[in-house]
Scaffold this motif. Structure first.
Motif, short mmCIF file in Angstrom:
data_model
loop_
_atom_site.label_atom_id
_atom_site.label_comp_id
_atom_site.label_asym_id
_atom_site.label_seq_id
_atom_site.Cartn_x
_atom_site.Cartn_y
_atom_site.Cartn_z
N ASP A 275 0.83 -1.20 0.00
CA ASP A 275 0.00 0.00 0.00
C ASP A 275 0.87 1.26 0.00
N LEU A 276 1.90 1.26 0.83
CA LEU A 276 2.80 2.41 0.89
C LEU A 276 3.61 2.53 -0.40
N TRP A 277 4.00 1.39 -0.94
CA TRP A 277 4.77 1.38 -2.19
C TRP A 277 3.96 2.05 -3.30
N ARG A 278 2.68 1.71 -3.41
CA ARG A 278 1.83 2.33 -4.44
C ARG A 278 1.68 3.82 -4.22
N MET A 279 1.54 4.22 -2.97
CA MET A 279 1.37 5.64 -2.65
C MET A 279 2.57 6.45 -3.14
N VAL A 280 3.78 5.93 -2.93
CA VAL A 280 4.98 6.66 -3.31
C VAL A 280 5.27 6.52 -4.80
N SER A 281 5.22 5.29 -5.31
CA SER A 281 5.66 5.05 -6.69
C SER A 281 4.73 5.65 -7.73
N ARG A 282 3.46 5.90 -7.37
CA ARG A 282 2.54 6.44 -8.37
C ARG A 282 2.94 7.84 -8.82
N SER A 283 3.67 8.58 -7.98
CA SER A 283 4.00 9.96 -8.35
C SER A 283 5.50 10.27 -8.28
N ALA A 286 6.95 11.30 -11.60
CA ALA A 286 6.38 12.60 -11.98
C ALA A 286 7.11 13.73 -11.26
N GLN A 287 7.47 13.49 -10.00
CA GLN A 287 8.23 14.48 -9.23
C GLN A 287 9.55 14.80 -9.93
N LEU A 288 10.10 13.83 -10.65
CA LEU A 288 11.36 14.01 -11.38
C LEU A 288 11.13 14.44 -12.82
N ARG A 289 9.91 14.88 -13.11
CA ARG A 289 9.53 15.38 -14.44
C ARG A 289 9.80 14.35 -15.54
N HIS A 290 9.67 13.06 -15.17
CA HIS A 290 9.84 11.96 -16.12
C HIS A 290 11.17 12.04 -16.86
N SER A 291 12.21 12.45 -16.13
CA SER A 291 13.54 12.62 -16.73
C SER A 291 14.47 11.51 -16.26
N TYR A 363 12.77 3.68 -0.51
CA TYR A 363 12.33 4.80 -1.34
C TYR A 363 13.08 4.84 -2.66
N LEU A 364 14.36 4.49 -2.65
CA LEU A 364 15.12 4.41 -3.89
C LEU A 364 14.49 3.39 -4.83
N LEU A 365 14.15 2.21 -4.29
CA LEU A 365 13.52 1.18 -5.11
C LEU A 365 12.14 1.62 -5.60
N MET A 366 11.38 2.31 -4.76
CA MET A 366 10.07 2.80 -5.17
C MET A 366 10.19 3.80 -6.32
N THR A 367 11.22 4.66 -6.25
CA THR A 367 11.43 5.65 -7.29
C THR A 367 11.78 4.98 -8.61
N VAL A 368 12.66 4.01 -8.56
CA VAL A 368 13.03 3.27 -9.78
C VAL A 368 11.80 2.54 -10.33
N ASP A 369 11.03 1.92 -9.44
CA ASP A 369 9.82 1.22 -9.88
C ASP A 369 8.83 2.19 -10.52
N SER A 370 8.74 3.41 -9.99
CA SER A 370 7.85 4.41 -10.57
C SER A 370 8.22 4.68 -12.02
N ALA A 371 9.54 4.77 -12.30
CA ALA A 371 9.99 4.99 -13.68
C ALA A 371 9.70 3.78 -14.55
N VAL A 372 9.93 2.58 -14.01
CA VAL A 372 9.66 1.35 -14.76
C VAL A 372 8.18 1.27 -15.13
#
Length: 397
Positions: A275-283, A286-291, A363-372
């Motif tokens: 649940d927490l993973w989805r909360m963080v990774s969904r955005s 986007a916080q990194l401007r998809h860069s 959080y690092l893994l969540m961020t990478v997963d968000s990009a994936v």
């Protein structure tokens, strides 16, 4: 010789990490302090009209714990609530009407805007509809609050008094998130800590500072400031809508304030890591401007600042490199010390503070997963909707 060089490299990396932590400690707006609370205020002689706008999509689970707190607001002026049912499939709208009949209090209107057009997130489309309904009442202030946020009876009163006293166009409080499960204890305080590190609250409240952010769960906004900033139309595609709103208001010359809440709480549970993973990774992406460039820099930065200290300490102890061990231990100690105030704010045991590197790795893994997930076409997905990158959204004519 190779082993000595490798250990020396670890020591140098630990020195850079320690330097980064000393800079964060002293030069990043004292982000780690948790004493930025609702500013000094005096009650006005005339209480302005306020309209409360609550976007809600499939919120029947949390609404009984949040909506009655809004209905029960002890506000001396004219106030009413507009709950916007954003295409819910769980009876959110009807439940809201039933709660209003049962509890009484402030007047409640339930509206529905229909599906958002291309280029709009569902939440902002609902907010736009709610603001449109509210403007017919000619309020001086709008309170934008999420459906999972519970307010103490004097919450609205305090927000308005603070806005009037300080001359703020927007006053936002970061609701105290729920912290009950093991994963919530590990992840939630760190979420707020990282947010404050990115957007130091003390800088946000300064007119001369370019730093701008808000907490979408609780934003009191002057109606004329919203109109000048073209909110929410100007930010209609923003997934991280609270930060975008604050930037729009501050960019239009508005004075904004953000701090930690004492009597505003989120009732939404995040019992599992998923649940927490989805909360963080969904955005996160986007916080990194998809860069990809910003993603690479963020991953490297997280590793240097949060992972290097414990690795350097352990590697130095194993290899007998006292320099690496001392530098890594010092960096870890500074990191731990800056996290203690947030744990105290959340009333959590202080032994969690040294575990911040582990949480940062998550959080690092969540961020990478968000990009994936973004590149798989499932990025920025929430409650059945997936949002496109802003640069793929057609502009309105």
């Amino acid at each position: 010789m190779g082993q000595t060089a490798a250990v020396s490299a670890i020591a140098w990396t630990a020195a850079v990490s320690l330097t980064a932590w000393l800079w964060l400690l002293l030069c990043q707006g004292f982000f780690w302090r948790t004493d930025v609370r609702l500013p000094a205020r005096r009650e006005p002689d005339d209480w302005p009209a306020v309209c409360v706008v609550v976007p809600a999509r499939d919120e029947a689970e949390v609404l009984p714990a949040s909506l009655p707190s809004l209905l029960a607001q002890d506000y001396p002026g004219r106030a009413e609530i507009f709950l916007v049912d954003d295409g819910s499939s769980d009876g959110t709208g009807e439940l809201a009407r039933e709660l209003a009949r049962r509890h009484g209090g402030l007047p409640l209107t339930v509206g529905s805007p229909g599906e958002p057009p291309a280029g709009w997130t569902g939440k902002l489309w609902a907010v736009r509809h709610g603001i449109g309904l509210a403007r017919a009442r000619d309020p001086e202030y709008l309170l934008l609050t999420d459906a999972d946020i519970a307010h103490a009876p004097d919450s609205l009163r305090g927000l308005v008094a603070a806005a009037r006293t300080g001359g703020f166009d927007a006053v936002s409080q970061m609701a105290r998130l729920r912290v009950e499960s093991t994963w919530e204890r590990l992840v939630v305080p760190a979420f707020v800590y990282f947010f404050a590190q990115l957007y130091p609250f003390r800088r946000i409240g300064k007119k001369e500072s370019r730093t701008a952010a808000a907490a979408g769960g609780c934003v009191l906004l002057r109606a004329d400031a919203a109109e000048r900033a073209r909110v929410p139309d100007a930010i209609r595609h923003a997934v991280i809508d609270d930060v975008a709103l604050a930037r729009a208001v501050k960019g239009g010359g508005g004075h904004i304030w953000l701090g930690l809440a004492e009597r505003v709480d989120s009732v939404r549970p995040y019992p599992r890591l998923h649940d927490l993973w989805r909360m963080v990774s969904r955005s996160a992406y986007a916080q990194l401007r998809h860069s990809l460039l910003l993603l690479t820099g963020t991953v490297a930065g997280l590793a240097l600042v949060y992972l290097v200290p414990p690795v350097a300490l352990l590697a130095g102890l194993v290899a007998g490199d006292a320099t690496a061990a001392v530098l890594g231990g010092a960096a870890w100690l500074v990191m731990t010390g800056t996290y203690v105030p947030m744990l105290r704010y959340y009333r959590q045991p202080l032994w969690l503070a040294p575990l911040l590197p582990f949480t940062a790795f998550l959080y690092l893994l969540m961020t990478v997963d968000s990009a994936v997930q973004h590149y798989r076409g499932r990025g920025a997905a929430w409650k059945g909707r997936t949002y496109a990158r802003p640069d793929t959204v057609p502009e309105e004519g």
